[in-house]
Design an enzyme around this catalytic site. Structure first.
Site, mmCIF file in Angstrom:
data_model
loop_
_atom_site.group_PDB
_atom_site.id
_atom_site.type_symbol
_atom_site.label_atom_id
_atom_site.label_comp_id
_atom_site.label_asym_id
_atom_site.label_seq_id
_atom_site.Cartn_x
_atom_site.Cartn_y
_atom_site.Cartn_z
ATOM 1 N N PHE A 15 4.802 3.171 4.952
ATOM 2 C CA PHE A 15 5.515 3.385 3.679
ATOM 3 C C PHE A 15 5.522 4.870 3.271
ATOM 4 N N LEU A 37 2.272 1.560 15.328
ATOM 5 C CA LEU A 37 3.203 0.458 15.063
ATOM 6 C C LEU A 37 2.471 -0.873 14.946
ATOM 7 N N THR A 38 1.559 -0.926 14.009
ATOM 8 C CA THR A 38 0.942 -2.206 13.638
ATOM 9 C C THR A 38 1.986 -3.002 12.855
ATOM 10 N N ALA A 85 -3.533 4.398 8.562
ATOM 11 C CA ALA A 85 -4.680 3.631 8.083
ATOM 12 C C ALA A 85 -4.274 2.169 7.988
ATOM 13 N N THR A 136 -7.361 7.770 -1.145
ATOM 14 C CA THR A 136 -7.011 6.904 -2.266
ATOM 15 C C THR A 136 -7.973 7.068 -3.437
ATOM 16 N N ASP A 137 -7.505 6.716 -4.625
ATOM 17 C CA ASP A 137 -8.401 6.726 -5.789
ATOM 18 C C ASP A 137 -9.394 5.567 -5.756
ATOM 19 N N GLU A 138 -9.156 4.582 -4.868
ATOM 20 C CA GLU A 138 -10.035 3.405 -4.849
ATOM 21 C C GLU A 138 -11.454 3.749 -4.416
ATOM 22 N N TYR A 161 -11.654 -2.171 2.401
ATOM 23 C CA TYR A 161 -10.660 -1.078 2.515
ATOM 24 C C TYR A 161 -11.186 0.210 1.898
ATOM 25 N N LYS A 165 -12.187 3.827 3.613
ATOM 26 C CA LYS A 165 -11.544 5.103 3.239
ATOM 27 C C LYS A 165 -12.598 6.095 2.756
ATOM 28 N N VAL A 217 0.533 -13.615 -9.792
ATOM 29 C CA VAL A 217 -0.236 -12.600 -10.516
ATOM 30 C C VAL A 217 -1.711 -12.989 -10.413
ATOM 31 N N ARG A 293 -8.420 -11.796 -6.882
ATOM 32 C CA ARG A 293 -8.954 -11.111 -5.699
ATOM 33 C C ARG A 293 -10.465 -10.947 -5.877
HETATM 34 P P1 NAD Z 1 1.097 1.567 5.359
HETATM 35 O O1 NAD Z 1 0.208 0.406 5.618
HETATM 36 O O2 NAD Z 1 2.462 1.333 4.837
HETATM 37 O O3 NAD Z 1 1.278 2.399 6.719
HETATM 38 C C1 NAD Z 1 0.210 2.681 7.574
HETATM 39 C C2 NAD Z 1 0.760 3.182 8.904
HETATM 40 O O4 NAD Z 1 -0.363 3.501 9.760
HETATM 41 C C3 NAD Z 1 1.607 2.146 9.642
HETATM 42 O O5 NAD Z 1 2.803 2.738 10.099
HETATM 43 C C4 NAD Z 1 0.723 1.718 10.797
HETATM 44 O O6 NAD Z 1 1.457 1.352 11.963
HETATM 45 C C5 NAD Z 1 -0.111 2.962 11.038
HETATM 46 N N1 NAD Z 1 -1.400 2.648 11.690
HETATM 47 C C6 NAD Z 1 -2.263 1.667 11.336
HETATM 48 N N2 NAD Z 1 -3.308 1.651 12.209
HETATM 49 C C7 NAD Z 1 -3.088 2.678 13.090
HETATM 50 C C8 NAD Z 1 -3.816 3.183 14.202
HETATM 51 N N3 NAD Z 1 -4.963 2.616 14.622
HETATM 52 N N4 NAD Z 1 -3.326 4.255 14.854
HETATM 53 C C9 NAD Z 1 -2.162 4.812 14.473
HETATM 54 N N5 NAD Z 1 -1.415 4.359 13.448
HETATM 55 C C10 NAD Z 1 -1.877 3.306 12.760
HETATM 56 O O7 NAD Z 1 0.258 2.554 4.430
HETATM 57 P P2 NAD Z 1 0.732 3.474 3.208
HETATM 58 O O8 NAD Z 1 0.737 2.657 1.989
HETATM 59 O O9 NAD Z 1 1.921 4.250 3.604
HETATM 60 O O10 NAD Z 1 -0.529 4.457 3.103
HETATM 61 C C11 NAD Z 1 -0.606 5.625 3.900
HETATM 62 C C12 NAD Z 1 -1.911 6.345 3.622
HETATM 63 O O11 NAD Z 1 -1.981 6.698 2.263
HETATM 64 C C13 NAD Z 1 -3.157 5.514 3.914
HETATM 65 O O12 NAD Z 1 -4.128 6.372 4.475
HETATM 66 C C14 NAD Z 1 -3.588 5.015 2.549
HETATM 67 O O13 NAD Z 1 -4.983 4.818 2.510
HETATM 68 C C15 NAD Z 1 -3.163 6.172 1.678
HETATM 69 N N6 NAD Z 1 -2.837 5.824 0.283
HETATM 70 C C16 NAD Z 1 -1.936 4.833 0.002
HETATM 71 C C17 NAD Z 1 -1.591 4.554 -1.314
HETATM 72 C C18 NAD Z 1 -0.604 3.476 -1.672
HETATM 73 O O14 NAD Z 1 -0.452 3.165 -2.853
HETATM 74 N N7 NAD Z 1 0.115 2.888 -0.740
HETATM 75 C C19 NAD Z 1 -2.185 5.297 -2.349
HETATM 76 C C20 NAD Z 1 -3.113 6.293 -2.027
HETATM 77 C C21 NAD Z 1 -3.410 6.559 -0.702
HETATM 78 O O1 DAU Z 2 -4.883 2.877 -5.709
HETATM 79 C C1 DAU Z 2 -4.332 3.208 -4.466
HETATM 80 C C2 DAU Z 2 -4.252 1.973 -3.601
HETATM 81 O O2 DAU Z 2 -3.191 1.186 -4.094
HETATM 82 C C3 DAU Z 2 -4.041 2.284 -2.126
HETATM 83 O O3 DAU Z 2 -5.160 2.987 -1.640
HETATM 84 C C4 DAU Z 2 -3.839 1.008 -1.311
HETATM 85 O O4 DAU Z 2 -3.515 1.357 0.027
HETATM 86 C C5 DAU Z 2 -2.691 0.231 -1.918
HETATM 87 O O5 DAU Z 2 -2.571 -1.004 -1.230
HETATM 88 C C6 DAU Z 2 -2.932 -0.017 -3.407
HETATM 89 O O6 DAU Z 2 -4.024 -0.955 -3.616
HETATM 90 P P1 DAU Z 2 -3.958 -2.093 -4.733
HETATM 91 O O7 DAU Z 2 -4.904 -3.160 -4.362
HETATM 92 O O8 DAU Z 2 -4.076 -1.521 -6.100
HETATM 93 O O9 DAU Z 2 -2.413 -2.543 -4.517
HETATM 94 P P2 DAU Z 2 -1.725 -3.986 -4.451
HETATM 95 O O10 DAU Z 2 -0.262 -3.756 -4.463
HETATM 96 O O11 DAU Z 2 -2.300 -4.857 -3.383
HETATM 97 O O12 DAU Z 2 -2.137 -4.638 -5.841
HETATM 98 C C7 DAU Z 2 -1.829 -3.993 -7.084
HETATM 99 C C8 DAU Z 2 -2.426 -4.826 -8.203
HETATM 100 O O13 DAU Z 2 -1.689 -6.044 -8.309
HETATM 101 C C9 DAU Z 2 -3.858 -5.237 -7.969
HETATM 102 O O14 DAU Z 2 -4.537 -5.258 -9.222
HETATM 103 C C10 DAU Z 2 -3.754 -6.651 -7.395
HETATM 104 C C11 DAU Z 2 -2.505 -7.200 -8.058
HETATM 105 N N1 DAU Z 2 -1.673 -8.139 -7.269
HETATM 106 C C12 DAU Z 2 -1.321 -7.789 -6.008
HETATM 107 C C13 DAU Z 2 -0.502 -8.601 -5.249
HETATM 108 C C14 DAU Z 2 -0.117 -8.235 -3.828
HETATM 109 C C15 DAU Z 2 -1.183 -9.307 -7.860
HETATM 110 O O15 DAU Z 2 -1.496 -9.600 -9.023
HETATM 111 N N2 DAU Z 2 -0.356 -10.101 -7.111
HETATM 112 C C16 DAU Z 2 -0.005 -9.817 -5.826
HETATM 113 O O16 DAU Z 2 0.736 -10.615 -5.185
#
Ligand code: NAD
Ligand code: DAU
Length: 353
Positions: A15, A37-38, A85, A136-138, A161, A165, A217, A293
């Site tokens: 993403f 490409l997971t 990741a 991530t902030d997590e 997770y 991280k 939710v 969760r």
């Molecule tokens: P995503 O899950 O959409 O994409 C992850 C990508 O990493 C995928 O294309 C996957 O194929 C690849 N991947 C997974 N395992 C791999 C491996 N062993 N070797 C090589 N490639 C591999 O993730 P995202 O949401 O785009 O997040 C990207 C980064 O940003 C992550 O490190 C995540 O922790 C961080 N992040 C995400 C968010 C969020 O809200 N999505 C917020 C803060 C930080």
């Molecule tokens: O804060 C950054 C993080 O945000 C990233 O590091 C992670 O990669 C990313 O997945 C995201 O984590 P969250 O757990 O916050 O995101 P998610 O979209 O899974 O969930 C957002 C909130 O919504 C969380 O409080 C759980 C809730 N939720 C999630 C899903 C998928 C629901 O209530 N219903 C759902 O179906």
């Protein structure tokens, strides 16, 4: 600098990575996208870039240390932006092993390969080299109703997770402190926008509305997240890699806190306007409260004043503009998400139709 950089982006088929590849190419740099490409990797998200002269893709699993070393040596990057990741909290609860492999071991393999590469550079190139670890902030754990995470907040991860991280963040910082590798770390809040895999909350809600299915939710929907439009995150990552100070951490966030129930209702009402239910009822009637969760963090909120002060970064989008853009994107890119819903995206990445 105005001369093009050779930038290795890991996880560029995901993403945030796919949005970042597009931004970096747009700035005139060379990109090698290395991605295993997971299930989360989708080359359809980069379809418009395949023939871009500055873009290359390699299928690379970061858990394969020899392959990682070979690719880093062969490409010879000026900078690495490490996003690959396992990213989904619920999956980490069901199967933590792959999170340890990719997030911890994979990051270690990449740091080691980059250290070898960095040591082979001229003094001038080594000085300019950057390794950006995207996190991530997590890792900071959960907040009560007050306060925000700063760069000095203690780590307190709760899910497999976030623990994986956190481990990778510590490794990245250790490679700076011990070996002087020019590492920077960013910790960002929840992203949303185009190309987000429909397991994360916002695309889940949009697709459930479009498909007339019930909208799950967790718990009471009172958990709070701080939402940032993905392009704002990508601009911040580019600013950090080009202008940030090695050894430093930068928090990134949009000052856009919402509780989950309010957020889901907002999305439902936006869809009521843009794609009304055939029944004439509001999409919000499909909201269903489901089992919470385990270990669900209550609230995240980011203090992003450091990156604003030091690098001049600020988010451009707010909720109104960002949500509308995102919903419109999913409405206009049905085939992108339909391929995921059907599973066909896994075939198309290998050119099989
Ligand atoms: P995503 O899950 O959409 O994409 C992850 C990508 O990493 C995928 O294309 C996957 O194929 C690849 N991947 C997974 N395992 C791999 C491996 N062993 N070797 C090589 N490639 C591999 O993730 P995202 O949401 O785009 O997040 C990207 C980064 O940003 C992550 O490190 C995540 O922790 C961080 N992040 C995400 C968010 C969020 O809200 N999505 C917020 C803060 C930080
Ligand atoms: O804060 C950054 C993080 O945000 C990233 O590091 C992670 O990669 C990313 O997945 C995201 O984590 P969250 O757990 O916050 O995101 P998610 O979209 O899974 O969930 C957002 C909130 O919504 C969380 O409080 C759980 C809730 N939720 C999630 C899903 C998928 C629901 O209530 N219903 C759902 O179906």
């Amino acid at each position: 600098s105005s001369s093009p950089l050779r930038i290795l982006i890991t996880g560029g088929a995901g993403f945030i990575g796919s949005n970042l590849v597009r931004l970096v190419l747009g700035k005139g740099h060379q990109v090698l996208n290395a991605d295993a490409l997971t299930y989360a990797g989708n080359l359809n998200s980069l379809a418009d870039l395949v023939s871009h002269p500055s873009y290359q893709f390699v299928q690379l699993d970061l858990t394969d240390s020899d392959a990682v070393a070979d690719q880093v040596t062969e490409f010879g990057p000026d900078a690495v932006m490490h996003l690959a990741a396992e990213s989904h909290v619920d999956r980490s609860i069901d199967g933590p092993g792959q999170f340890i492999q990719t997030n911890v071991i994979g990051t270690y393999n990449l740091l080691q390969a980059c250290l070898v590469h960095w040591r082979s550079l001229s003094a001038e190139q080594a000085e300019a080299f950057r390794f950006l670890h995207v996190s991530t902030d997590e890792v900071y754990g959960s907040l009560g109703s007050q306060g925000q995470f700063t760069e000095t907040t203690s780590y307190d991860p709760h899910s497999p997770y976030s623990a994986s991280k956190a481990a990778s963040d510590h490794l990245a910082r250790a490679w700076h402190d011990t070996y002087k590798l020019p590492v920077l770390v960013t910790n960002c809040s929840n992203n949303y926008g185009p190309y987000q895999f429909p397991e994360k909350l916002i695309p889940v809600v949009i697709l459930k509305c479009l498909r007339g299915e019930s909208i799950p939710v967790y718990g009471k929907g009172d958990n709070i997240r701080d939402w940032l439009y993905v392009d704002d995150h990508c601009r911040a990552l580019f600013d950090v890699v080009t202008k940030g100070t090695p050894g430093e951490t930068y928090n990134i966030g949009g000052n856009n806190e919402r509780n989950n129930l309010e957020l889901v209702e907002t999305l439902c009402h936006l869809l009521d306007e843009l794609r009304p239910c055939p029944s004439g009822k509001s999409h919000s009637e499909k909201i269903t409260f489901v089992t919470d969760r385990p270990g669900h963090d209550l609230r995240y909120a980011i203090d992003a004043s450091k990156i604003k002060r030091e690098l001049g970064w600020e988010p451009v989008e707010n909720f109104e503009s960002g949500f509308r853009k995102t919903v419109l994107w999913y409405l206009r890119h049905e085939s992108w998400w339909e391929d995921i819903v059907s599973g066909d995206y896994k075939l198309q990445r290998f050119g099989v139709s």
